[in-house]
Scaffold this motif. Structure first.
Motif, PDB file in Angstrom:
ATOM      1  N   GLN A  19      -2.416  10.923  12.760  1.00 24.69           N
ATOM      2  CA  GLN A  19      -2.885   9.326  12.065  1.00 24.69           C
ATOM      3  C   GLN A  19      -2.882   8.358  12.947  1.00 24.69           C
ATOM      4  O   GLN A  19      -1.880   8.724  13.269  1.00 24.69           O
ATOM      5  CB  GLN A  19      -3.101   9.523  10.778  1.00 24.69           C
ATOM      6  CG  GLN A  19      -3.426  10.035   9.918  1.00 24.69           C
ATOM      7  CD  GLN A  19      -3.523   9.387   8.478  1.00 24.69           C
ATOM      8  OE1 GLN A  19      -1.622   9.233   7.761  1.00 24.69           O
ATOM      9  NE2 GLN A  19      -3.792  10.045   7.213  1.00 24.69           N
ATOM     10  N   THR A  20      -3.554   7.490  12.915  1.00 22.55           N
ATOM     11  CA  THR A  20      -2.871   5.895  13.273  1.00 22.55           C
ATOM     12  C   THR A  20      -2.643   5.116  12.737  1.00 22.55           C
ATOM     13  O   THR A  20      -1.882   5.713  11.645  1.00 22.55           O
ATOM     14  CB  THR A  20      -4.560   5.168  13.993  1.00 22.55           C
ATOM     15  OG1 THR A  20      -5.242   4.529  12.304  1.00 22.55           O
ATOM     16  CG2 THR A  20      -5.934   6.130  14.731  1.00 22.55           C
ATOM     17  N   HIS A  77      -7.451   1.402  16.378  1.00 26.06           N
ATOM     18  CA  HIS A  77      -7.222   2.991  17.024  1.00 26.06           C
ATOM     19  C   HIS A  77      -5.759   3.720  17.443  1.00 26.06           C
ATOM     20  O   HIS A  77      -5.800   4.758  18.295  1.00 26.06           O
ATOM     21  CB  HIS A  77      -7.871   3.562  18.072  1.00 26.06           C
ATOM     22  CG  HIS A  77      -9.629   2.337  17.743  1.00 26.06           C
ATOM     23  ND1 HIS A  77     -10.426   3.618  17.260  1.00 26.06           N
ATOM     24  CD2 HIS A  77      -9.951   1.487  18.043  1.00 26.06           C
ATOM     25  CE1 HIS A  77     -11.685   2.707  16.382  1.00 26.06           C
ATOM     26  NE2 HIS A  77     -11.563   1.700  17.392  1.00 26.06           N
ATOM     27  N   LEU A  78      -4.899   2.928  17.732  1.00 27.22           N
ATOM     28  CA  LEU A  78      -3.120   2.553  18.523  1.00 27.22           C
ATOM     29  C   LEU A  78      -2.467   3.883  17.621  1.00 27.22           C
ATOM     30  O   LEU A  78      -2.535   4.131  16.440  1.00 27.22           O
ATOM     31  CB  LEU A  78      -2.514   1.816  18.775  1.00 27.22           C
ATOM     32  CG  LEU A  78      -3.521   0.619  19.937  1.00 27.22           C
ATOM     33  CD1 LEU A  78      -2.606  -0.095  20.155  1.00 27.22           C
ATOM     34  CD2 LEU A  78      -3.842   1.729  20.987  1.00 27.22           C
ATOM     35  N   ARG A  79      -1.973   5.218  18.122  1.00 26.82           N
ATOM     36  CA  ARG A  79      -1.144   6.035  17.749  1.00 26.82           C
ATOM     37  C   ARG A  79       0.537   5.250  18.495  1.00 26.82           C
ATOM     38  O   ARG A  79       0.106   5.049  19.229  1.00 26.82           O
ATOM     39  CB  ARG A  79      -1.060   7.265  17.903  1.00 26.82           C
ATOM     40  CG  ARG A  79      -2.572   7.462  17.008  1.00 26.82           C
ATOM     41  CD  ARG A  79      -2.897   8.846  17.110  1.00 26.82           C
ATOM     42  NE  ARG A  79      -4.276   9.724  16.327  1.00 26.82           N
ATOM     43  CZ  ARG A  79      -4.696   9.038  16.439  1.00 26.82           C
ATOM     44  NH1 ARG A  79      -6.042   8.121  16.897  1.00 26.82           N
ATOM     45  NH2 ARG A  79      -6.075   9.886  15.179  1.00 26.82           N
ATOM     46  N   ALA A 137       1.101  -1.456  15.039  1.00 28.46           N
ATOM     47  CA  ALA A 137      -0.311  -1.042  16.623  1.00 28.46           C
ATOM     48  C   ALA A 137      -0.413  -3.378  16.951  1.00 28.46           C
ATOM     49  O   ALA A 137      -0.367  -2.604  18.379  1.00 28.46           O
ATOM     50  CB  ALA A 137      -1.092  -0.476  15.429  1.00 28.46           C
ATOM     51  N   CYS A 180     -13.539  -0.532  20.197  1.00 27.89           N
ATOM     52  CA  CYS A 180     -13.308   0.371  20.084  1.00 27.89           C
ATOM     53  C   CYS A 180     -11.813  -1.254  21.592  1.00 27.89           C
ATOM     54  O   CYS A 180     -11.185  -1.694  20.239  1.00 27.89           O
ATOM     55  CB  CYS A 180     -12.447   1.385  21.176  1.00 27.89           C
ATOM     56  SG  CYS A 180     -10.649   1.981  20.815  1.00 27.89           S
ATOM     57  N   GLU A 210      -9.966  10.603  19.641  1.00 31.45           N
ATOM     58  CA  GLU A 210     -10.489   9.441  19.396  1.00 31.45           C
ATOM     59  C   GLU A 210     -11.441   9.119  20.658  1.00 31.45           C
ATOM     60  O   GLU A 210     -12.884   9.140  20.230  1.00 31.45           O
ATOM     61  CB  GLU A 210     -10.040   7.475  20.252  1.00 31.45           C
ATOM     62  CG  GLU A 210      -8.667   7.474  19.421  1.00 31.45           C
ATOM     63  CD  GLU A 210      -8.851   7.182  17.670  1.00 31.45           C
ATOM     64  OE1 GLU A 210      -9.985   6.101  18.031  1.00 31.45           O
ATOM     65  OE2 GLU A 210      -7.751   7.397  16.597  1.00 31.45           O
ATOM     66  N   ILE A 241      -3.533   5.805  23.179  1.00 30.72           N
ATOM     67  CA  ILE A 241      -5.171   6.242  23.102  1.00 30.72           C
ATOM     68  C   ILE A 241      -4.995   7.902  22.579  1.00 30.72           C
ATOM     69  O   ILE A 241      -4.795   8.446  23.429  1.00 30.72           O
ATOM     70  CB  ILE A 241      -6.314   5.833  23.344  1.00 30.72           C
ATOM     71  CG1 ILE A 241      -6.285   4.419  22.996  1.00 30.72           C
ATOM     72  CG2 ILE A 241      -7.805   6.617  23.011  1.00 30.72           C
ATOM     73  CD1 ILE A 241      -7.135   4.040  22.042  1.00 30.72           C
ATOM     74  N   SER A 242      -5.136   8.186  21.359  1.00 32.66           N
ATOM     75  CA  SER A 242      -4.875   9.801  21.844  1.00 32.66           C
ATOM     76  C   SER A 242      -6.021  10.636  21.891  1.00 32.66           C
ATOM     77  O   SER A 242      -7.697  10.013  22.250  1.00 32.66           O
ATOM     78  CB  SER A 242      -4.423  10.249  19.713  1.00 32.66           C
ATOM     79  OG  SER A 242      -4.600  12.249  19.958  1.00 32.66           O
TER      80      SER A 242
END
Length: 218
Positions: free
Chosen positions: A187-188, A174-176, A198, A167, A142, A138-139
């Motif tokens: 971006q994700t 939502h993961l990177r 992901a 989420c 987010e 999670i960046s």
């Protein structure tokens, strides 16, 4: 013949109307307050004791989030930088700027931390572990928005239960990639067309919402 109801019963309809009116007013006030930015803090942009531009330091100068927020991926909360961290650069750069007076004062008197105004807060009854989220893909953006483009940090998300649940219901969206966590322009994985990766991360990292109320509420 005796009366079936006492005379006081004549006032009952008026009392019911008054009570219902008060109840509706309270409910309306509560809903209005708890569903507005004033409560969710969206748009909150406090004046800090020292003007600090993330756009300047991150986007222009290239500082990594972890240089100032050194515990962001290690602790349950993200720490604010100490005066020592600031003065690593500012003993040479803008060393006499009056805007940096609070930092220099704190540097000379370590017992007096810079009185930064805390912007992002979760309710006292909620438990949020910062490091777990960061280390699971999670960046910063987010939850905090594009901080790297902000001259003054603004509270961007409501941090409500609904925001968290949305989420957790679909974490893969939502993961990177781990190498992109601190690249705030990334971006994700889903947006890059790697939704399958992901989903794999969700499985491999055992990413799932808490299974009981006590997982978030303490």
């Amino acid at each position: 013949m005796s009366q079936l109801f006492p005379k006081s019963a004549n006032k009952l309809p008026l009392q019911i109307v008054i009570y219902l009116t008060v109840l509706v007013c309270i409910a309306t006030a509560g809903v209005t307050y708890y569903m507005t930015p004033k409560y969710t803090r969206v748009g909150y942009t406090p004046v800090q004791p020292v003007p600090f531009s993330h756009a300047k330091h991150v986007s222009e100068l290239g500082l990594d989030c972890r240089y100032c927020h050194s515990d962001v991926d290690k602790s349950y909360h993200s720490n604010v930088p100490s005066a020592q961290t600031c003065m690593n650069c500012h003993t040479q750069i803008k060393a006499t700027s009056p805007l940096l007076a609070p930092v220099r004062d704190s540097y000379e008197h370590p017992e007096k931390p810079v009185p930064w105004v805390w912007i992002h807060q979760t309710p006292d009854y909620a438990y949020f572990n910062h490091s777990i989220h960061v280390n699971r893909g999670i960046s910063c953006v987010e939850c905090h928005g594009k901080v790297n483009e902000m001259d003054t940090v603004t509270h961007m998300q409501p941090f409500s239960m609904g925001f968290c649940i949305d989420c957790h219901r679909d974490p893969a969206a939502h993961l990177r990639d781990p190498k992109d966590i601190f690249n705030l322009n990334s971006q994700t994985l889903a947006a890059q067309g790697h939704a399958d990766q992901a989903v794999k991360f969700v499985h491999d990292w055992n990413v799932k919402p808490p299974q009981s109320c006590s997982g978030c509420h303490r």
